[in-house]
Design a protein around this motif. Structure first.
Motif, PDB file in Angstrom:
ATOM      1  N   GLY A 254       0.982  11.707  -2.513  1.00  0.00           N
ATOM      2  CA  GLY A 254       0.084  12.822  -2.251  1.00  0.00           C
ATOM      3  C   GLY A 254      -1.104  12.313  -1.457  1.00  0.00           C
ATOM      4  N   LYS A 255      -2.309  12.481  -1.988  1.00  0.00           N
ATOM      5  CA  LYS A 255      -3.509  11.991  -1.304  1.00  0.00           C
ATOM      6  C   LYS A 255      -4.032  10.691  -1.910  1.00  0.00           C
ATOM      7  N   LYS A 256      -3.407  10.223  -2.988  1.00  0.00           N
ATOM      8  CA  LYS A 256      -3.859   9.015  -3.664  1.00  0.00           C
ATOM      9  C   LYS A 256      -3.205   7.777  -3.055  1.00  0.00           C
ATOM     10  N   VAL A 257      -4.042   6.818  -2.659  1.00  0.00           N
ATOM     11  CA  VAL A 257      -3.564   5.554  -2.089  1.00  0.00           C
ATOM     12  C   VAL A 257      -3.745   4.462  -3.140  1.00  0.00           C
ATOM     13  N   SER A 258      -2.673   3.707  -3.406  1.00  0.00           N
ATOM     14  CA  SER A 258      -2.712   2.637  -4.404  1.00  0.00           C
ATOM     15  C   SER A 258      -2.191   1.346  -3.785  1.00  0.00           C
TER      16      SER A 258
ATOM     17  N   LEU B 173       8.650   2.967  -6.364  1.00  0.00           N
ATOM     18  CA  LEU B 173       7.307   3.535  -6.327  1.00  0.00           C
ATOM     19  C   LEU B 173       7.314   5.043  -6.056  1.00  0.00           C
ATOM     20  N   LEU B 174       8.415   5.555  -5.512  1.00  0.00           N
ATOM     21  CA  LEU B 174       8.557   6.982  -5.210  1.00  0.00           C
ATOM     22  C   LEU B 174       7.357   7.517  -4.437  1.00  0.00           C
ATOM     23  N   ALA B 175       6.971   6.810  -3.395  1.00  0.00           N
ATOM     24  CA  ALA B 175       5.788   7.163  -2.619  1.00  0.00           C
ATOM     25  C   ALA B 175       6.172   7.909  -1.349  1.00  0.00           C
ATOM     26  N   ASP B 176       5.182   8.632  -0.811  1.00  0.00           N
ATOM     27  CA  ASP B 176       5.372   9.338   0.453  1.00  0.00           C
ATOM     28  C   ASP B 176       5.341   8.367   1.630  1.00  0.00           C
ATOM     29  N   LYS B 177       4.488   7.340   1.523  1.00  0.00           N
ATOM     30  CA  LYS B 177       4.357   6.353   2.590  1.00  0.00           C
ATOM     31  C   LYS B 177       4.136   4.982   1.965  1.00  0.00           C
ATOM     32  N   ILE B 178       4.847   3.971   2.489  1.00  0.00           N
ATOM     33  CA  ILE B 178       4.732   2.602   1.974  1.00  0.00           C
ATOM     34  C   ILE B 178       4.493   1.650   3.144  1.00  0.00           C
ATOM     35  N   ASP B 179       3.514   0.754   2.979  1.00  0.00           N
ATOM     36  CA  ASP B 179       3.236  -0.292   3.961  1.00  0.00           C
ATOM     37  C   ASP B 179       3.068  -1.618   3.235  1.00  0.00           C
TER      38      ASP B 179
ATOM     39  N   ARG C 156       0.878  -1.170   0.000  1.00  0.00           N
ATOM     40  CA  ARG C 156       0.000   0.000   0.000  1.00  0.00           C
ATOM     41  C   ARG C 156       0.916   1.221   0.000  1.00  0.00           C
ATOM     42  N   TYR C 157       0.777   2.046  -1.023  1.00  0.00           N
ATOM     43  CA  TYR C 157       1.633   3.230  -1.094  1.00  0.00           C
ATOM     44  C   TYR C 157       0.802   4.462  -1.385  1.00  0.00           C
ATOM     45  N   GLN C 158       1.272   5.571  -0.845  1.00  0.00           N
ATOM     46  CA  GLN C 158       0.548   6.827  -0.951  1.00  0.00           C
ATOM     47  C   GLN C 158       1.424   7.862  -1.638  1.00  0.00           C
TER      48      GLN C 158
END
Length: 159
Positions: free
Chosen positions: A53-57, A104-110, A49-51
């Motif tokens: 901005g405000k989009k979660v994918s 993924l260059l995401a702000d948050k990764i789980d 699960r990666y975010q």
């Protein structure tokens, strides 16, 4: 008399030095060995699960093996680990880490694990990198995931 007293002080000093050495030497205790820690994972049972901005994918991981290990470092010094991975007869397969999904260059990764029988999800504690430190006087629990690829000829012999 002086000789016996001198000898007694030397023996006491040696015993104190030996006890201090034994208490302060680095050691790592594997706590997970009391229960089976390896689980076969079906495709999509673990998702990233990666975010941005405000989009979660979400991105599913392939089939593989999930291992949960817990370590206790009761010593007063840090202990390092290197080359975190799974070893087969012919090669070493690096375990998934947070750095593995850096593309993924995401702000948050789980990493999310889905229990097949209930459908509940839980977060996995993947290590940041394939190397790191067990801090002194600490408890560390980590989850390791090894993908099973079609090109892999054997399951790992050791972790």
């Amino acid at each position: 008399m002086k000789f016996i007293l001198s000898l007694l002080f030397s023996v006491i000093a040696t015993v104190i030095s030996l006890l201090t050495f034994l208490r302060s030497r680095p050691r790592l205790i594997l706590l997970s060995s009391l229960q089976p820690s390896a689980t076969f994972i079906t495709p999509g049972q673990i998702q990233i699960r990666y975010q941005k901005g405000k989009k979660v994918s979400y991105e599913p991981l392939p089939a593989g093996i999930l291992v949960h290990l817990s370590f206790l470092n009761p010593s007063p010094s840090d202990i390092s680990f290197f080359q975190l991975g799974f070893y087969t007869d012919t090669k070493m397969i690096e375990a998934y880490t947070m750095k593995s999904v850096g593309y993924l260059l995401a702000d948050k990764i789980d990493f999310l694990y889905t229990f097949l029988d209930s459908g509940y999800q839980g977060e996995l504690r993947m290590p940041d990198r394939p190397y790191g430190i067990f801090k002194s006087n600490s408890y560390t629990a980590l989850d390791f995931f090894m993908p099973i690829r079609p090109t892999d000829d054997a399951l790992p012999d050791k972790i």
